[in-house]
Write an enzyme that holds these catalytic residues in place. Structure first.
Site, mmCIF file in Angstrom:
data_model
loop_
_atom_site.group_PDB
_atom_site.id
_atom_site.type_symbol
_atom_site.label_atom_id
_atom_site.label_comp_id
_atom_site.label_asym_id
_atom_site.label_seq_id
_atom_site.Cartn_x
_atom_site.Cartn_y
_atom_site.Cartn_z
ATOM 1 N N SER A 1 -11.083 17.886 -27.560
ATOM 2 C CA SER A 1 -10.231 18.505 -28.572
ATOM 3 C C SER A 1 -9.523 17.470 -29.438
ATOM 4 O O SER A 1 -9.103 17.779 -30.545
ATOM 5 C CB SER A 1 -9.200 19.440 -27.921
ATOM 6 O OG SER A 1 -8.353 18.719 -27.057
ATOM 7 N N HIS B 1 -10.659 9.038 -25.136
ATOM 8 C CA HIS B 1 -9.624 9.032 -24.105
ATOM 9 C C HIS B 1 -10.232 9.369 -22.759
ATOM 10 O O HIS B 1 -11.248 10.072 -22.672
ATOM 11 C CB HIS B 1 -8.479 9.994 -24.447
ATOM 12 C CG HIS B 1 -8.913 11.399 -24.742
ATOM 13 N ND1 HIS B 1 -9.461 11.764 -25.953
ATOM 14 C CD2 HIS B 1 -8.897 12.524 -23.979
ATOM 15 C CE1 HIS B 1 -9.739 13.068 -25.923
ATOM 16 N NE2 HIS B 1 -9.416 13.545 -24.744
HETATM 17 P P1 DGP Z 1 -9.602 16.653 -24.570
HETATM 18 O O1 DGP Z 1 -9.637 18.136 -24.477
HETATM 19 O O2 DGP Z 1 -10.490 15.958 -23.559
HETATM 20 O O3 DGP Z 1 -9.824 16.164 -25.985
HETATM 21 O O4 DGP Z 1 -8.125 16.253 -24.133
HETATM 22 C C1 DGP Z 1 -7.071 16.143 -25.010
HETATM 23 C C2 DGP Z 1 -5.827 16.150 -24.180
HETATM 24 O O5 DGP Z 1 -4.775 15.642 -24.978
HETATM 25 C C3 DGP Z 1 -5.378 17.515 -23.691
HETATM 26 O O6 DGP Z 1 -5.399 17.531 -22.268
HETATM 27 C C4 DGP Z 1 -3.964 17.679 -24.194
HETATM 28 C C5 DGP Z 1 -3.583 16.288 -24.631
HETATM 29 N N1 DGP Z 1 -2.729 16.208 -25.809
HETATM 30 C C6 DGP Z 1 -2.986 16.736 -27.025
HETATM 31 N N2 DGP Z 1 -1.999 16.448 -27.886
HETATM 32 C C7 DGP Z 1 -1.101 15.691 -27.190
HETATM 33 C C8 DGP Z 1 0.124 15.068 -27.530
HETATM 34 O O7 DGP Z 1 0.612 15.138 -28.671
HETATM 35 N N3 DGP Z 1 0.758 14.378 -26.547
HETATM 36 C C9 DGP Z 1 0.233 14.274 -25.286
HETATM 37 N N4 DGP Z 1 0.947 13.579 -24.387
HETATM 38 N N5 DGP Z 1 -0.931 14.834 -24.935
HETATM 39 C C10 DGP Z 1 -1.582 15.542 -25.872
#
Ligand code: DGP
Length: 112
Positions: free
Chosen positions: A93, A98
């Site tokens: 997403s 990451h």
């Molecule tokens: P993925 O679905 O693999 O792309 O994981 C993205 C992750 O990033 C999801 O578990 C939520 C996290 N995430 C999204 N926006 C933010 C943010 O602004 N801060 C933090 N700490 N995590 C976030």
């Protein structure tokens, strides 16, 4: 570049950082899926695994060494899981490479 994780890496967007060096940073996921859920990212923008090449892939081994270190520091002696979702079907997403470090509970297989 309008990338949330670039902004977290630079400090422009606040996060709960648990590790940082010149190449990577690690911070707590906003929507934790386990008692320990940390995201480890390269500071340099790479969209996903599909954008890795011979020039930029060294950072991935560094990410895994940082994951090992964090697993020790965060009490994951019983084990952990590292996940990198890639592309639409992979459930990615945020389009900045990451690695999810998940632990503190027993993991199921296969994941959903
Ligand atoms: P993925 O679905 O693999 O792309 O994981 C993205 C992750 O990033 C999801 O578990 C939520 C996290 N995430 C999204 N926006 C933010 C943010 O602004 N801060 C933090 N700490 N995590 C976030």
């Amino acid at each position: 570049m309008d990338c949330i994780f670039c902004k977290i890496a630079s400090g422009e967007i606040p996060s709960k950082k648990v590790y940082e060096d010149d190449r990577v940073c690690a911070f707590c996921d906003l929507d934790p899926q386990a008692p320990v859920h940390v995201l480890i990212i390269p500071k340099k923008h790479i969209s996903s695994i599909m954008e890795l090449d011979e020039e930029n892939a060294d950072v991935v081994s560094h990410v895994f060494l940082v994951a090992k270190r964090l697993a020790g520091e965060l009490g994951l002696e019983k084990g952990f899981r590292i996940v990198s979702n890639c592309g639409e079907d992979g459930g990615q997403s945020v389009l900045h490479l990451h690695f999810h470090l998940l632990g503190g509970r027993s993991m199921k297989w296969p994941p959903g």
